[in-house]
Design an enzyme around this catalytic site. Structure first.
Site, PDB file in Angstrom:
ATOM      1  CB  CYS A 120      -0.928   0.028   1.209  1.00 56.84           C
ATOM      2  SG  CYS A 120      -2.283   1.226   1.000  1.00 56.84           S
ATOM      3  CB  CYS A 122      -1.776   4.981   3.280  1.00 57.13           C
ATOM      4  SG  CYS A 122      -1.816   3.426   4.177  1.00 57.13           S
ATOM      5  CB  CYS A 130      -4.350   3.775  -0.243  1.00 62.47           C
ATOM      6  SG  CYS A 130      -4.765   3.724   1.517  1.00 62.47           S
ATOM      7  CE  LYS A 195      -7.842  -1.246   4.372  1.00 64.05           C
ATOM      8  NZ  LYS A 195      -6.433  -0.932   4.122  1.00 64.05           N
ATOM      9  NE  ARG A 205      -6.617   4.879   8.708  1.00 61.67           N
ATOM     10  CZ  ARG A 205      -7.821   5.161   8.252  1.00 61.67           C
ATOM     11  NH1 ARG A 205      -8.419   6.273   8.639  1.00 61.67           N
ATOM     12  NH2 ARG A 205      -8.436   4.348   7.408  1.00 61.67           N
ATOM     13  NE  ARG A 217      -6.657   4.833   4.673  1.00 66.81           N
ATOM     14  CZ  ARG A 217      -5.645   5.694   4.670  1.00 66.81           C
ATOM     15  NH1 ARG A 217      -5.595   6.648   3.749  1.00 66.81           N
ATOM     16  NH2 ARG A 217      -4.707   5.630   5.589  1.00 66.81           N
ATOM     17  CD  GLU A 234     -14.271  -4.686  -4.014  1.00 70.05           C
ATOM     18  OE1 GLU A 234     -13.267  -5.193  -4.522  1.00 70.05           O
ATOM     19  OE2 GLU A 234     -14.491  -3.455  -4.026  1.00 70.05           O
ATOM     20  CE  LYS A 249      -7.317  -3.516   7.642  1.00 70.26           C
ATOM     21  NZ  LYS A 249      -6.376  -2.724   6.951  1.00 70.26           N
ATOM     22  CB  SER A 275      -5.128  -1.237  15.072  1.00 67.35           C
ATOM     23  OG  SER A 275      -5.953  -0.400  14.277  1.00 67.35           O
ATOM     24  CE1 TYR A 314      -1.165  -4.809  14.397  1.00 68.71           C
ATOM     25  CE2 TYR A 314      -3.563  -4.957  14.452  1.00 68.71           C
ATOM     26  CZ  TYR A 314      -2.399  -4.526  13.844  1.00 68.71           C
ATOM     27  OH  TYR A 314      -2.470  -3.816  12.679  1.00 68.71           O
TER      28      TYR A 314
HETATM   29  C1  PBG Z   1      -3.019   0.256   4.747  1.00 65.55           C
HETATM   30  C2  PBG Z   1      -3.561  -0.560   5.844  1.00 65.55           C
HETATM   31  C3  PBG Z   1      -4.372  -0.175   6.927  1.00 65.55           C
HETATM   32  C4  PBG Z   1      -4.510  -1.279   7.751  1.00 65.55           C
HETATM   33  C5  PBG Z   1      -3.829  -2.324   7.133  1.00 65.55           C
HETATM   34  N1  PBG Z   1      -3.264  -1.858   5.942  1.00 65.55           N
HETATM   35  C6  PBG Z   1      -4.912   1.144   7.325  1.00 65.55           C
HETATM   36  C7  PBG Z   1      -5.915   1.832   6.535  1.00 65.55           C
HETATM   37  O1  PBG Z   1      -6.470   1.325   5.567  1.00 65.55           O
HETATM   38  O2  PBG Z   1      -6.126   2.997   6.884  1.00 65.55           O
HETATM   39  C8  PBG Z   1      -5.260  -1.307   9.060  1.00 65.55           C
HETATM   40  C9  PBG Z   1      -4.867  -2.369  10.006  1.00 65.55           C
HETATM   41  C10 PBG Z   1      -5.323  -2.190  11.409  1.00 65.55           C
HETATM   42  O3  PBG Z   1      -6.122  -1.304  11.756  1.00 65.55           O
HETATM   43  O4  PBG Z   1      -4.843  -2.974  12.221  1.00 65.55           O
HETATM   44  N2  PBG Z   1      -3.908   0.748   3.834  1.00 65.55           N
END
Ligand code: PBG
Length: 327
Positions: A120, A122, A130, A195, A205, A217, A234, A249, A275, A314
């Site tokens: 990615c 970002c 991204c 996603k 982030r 986003r 998708e 996700k 996260s 995590y």
């Molecule tokens: C990158 C990406 C993100 C996450 C994984 N790859 C952040 C986003 O899309 O803003 C999030 C993972 C997480 O929250 O643990 N694009």
């Protein structure tokens, strides 16, 4: 047959009976541990909103991997925080970039560990989006060649699997084509297929320093209230374009999507326990409000029961310890 002939509690009478009929279990090899890599040596910078998780330099990451490898770690997914960001995410495909170096050193020390790299832009763009910005928007088609280039540079460094998380249309096809053209036909693609533009990515982030500097986003990640049919489309597109594994996700609020993917697609399904989900559990556990081991085990089992073959979390390092202690 009804009660009193049928008594469901017979199934639950002893630990032995409960054990032999267990159907949904978690194993060490179900888990992928996400790591945030930064330049330098001896850097270990805790992420405030993710207790137990840190940005770390490659030497420190190797120490942590060595410990976890002993207790069953089989896979990591890498995210990089470059020293400098720019409009075009140059740091992402730099030969000596943080992820390229991380992949090389990790594969050298742990050839059997499955190394996945998130693809990615970002974390590498000054604007935190991204993709490539044009007229204030992320331009889909202009972004694609960059994603291909990033994936190829990870492949050159020795990655096993690339995982595009940008949500541009056509990125899987582009990445597959670019990998194949460069002789990397055997590198797998796990696509972040469904996603969502989720509020659960906040702590990530902070960890990856990748918050968008303007807007959000929503124009590329899926709406959190969109139809499950959109998720299926998708998934279908990504399979057609050459994805080997489909990802959902976040995980907790989307177990129905995991289930739908499991029912609709023949490929393995991965989910990302993100996260914000982690932060909630850690906060409650830190306050003594929940039994962390039991709650996390229950959640992970739920993801597997819904159909996940692989869980990015995590919690991985805690889960590995708990599983080891039970042996
Ligand atoms: C990158 C990406 C993100 C996450 C994984 N790859 C952040 C986003 O899309 O803003 C999030 C993972 C997480 O929250 O643990 N694009």
């Amino acid at each position: 047959m009804e009660f009193p002939v049928t008594r469901m509690r017979r199934m639950r009478k002893t630990q032995g009976i409960r054990d032999i009929f267990k159907k949904n279990r978690i194993f060490a090899e179900d888990f992928v541990y996400p790591m945030f890599l930064v330049e330098g040596t001896e850097v270990k910078k805790p992420v405030a909103s993710m207790p137990g998780i840190a940005q770390q330099s490659v030497d420190q990451a190797l120490i942590e991997i060595a410990e976890l490898y002993q207790i069953g770690l089989r896979s990591v997914i890498l995210f990089g925080i470059p020293p400098e960001k720019d409009d075009l995410a140059k740091g992402a495909h730099h030969n000596e970039g943080i992820i390229q170096r991380g992949i090389k050193e990790i594969k050298e020390r742990f050839p059997d560990l499955v190394v996945i790299a998130d693809v990615c832009m970002c974390e590498y763009t000054s604007h935190g989006h991204c993709g490539i910005i044009e007229n204030g928007e992320v331009n889909n088609d202009k972004t694609l060649p960059y994603l291909g280039k990033i994936a190829v540079s990870y492949a050159k460094a020795g990655v096993d699997i690339v995982a595009p998380s940008d949500m541009m249309d056509g990125r899987v096809a582009q990445i597959r084509e670019d990998l194949d053209k460069n002789g990397f036909e055997e590198i797998m693609i796990i696509s972040y297929a469904a996603k969502y533009a989720s509020a659960f990515y906040g702590p990530f982030r902070d960890a990856a320093e990748s918050a968008p500097q303007f807007g959000d986003r929503q124009s590329y990640q899926m709406d959190t209230q969109s139809s499950i049919k959109e998720a299926i489309r998708e998934g279908q597109l990504d399979i057609t374009e050459g994805a080997d594994v489909l990802m959902v996700k976040p995980a907790m609020a989307y177990v129905d999507v995991i289930k739908a993917f499991e029912e609709n697609f023949d490929c393995p399904i991965c989910c990302y326990n993100v996260s914000g989900e982690y932060a909630m559990i850690k906060a409650a556990a830190g306050n003594g409000w929940i039994d962390e081991e039991r709650v996390v085990t229950e959640l992970m089992t739920g993801f597997k029961r819904a159909g996940a073959d692989l869980i990015i979390s995590y919690h991985t390092k805690d889960v590995l310890r708990w599983l080891k202690n039970k042996q």
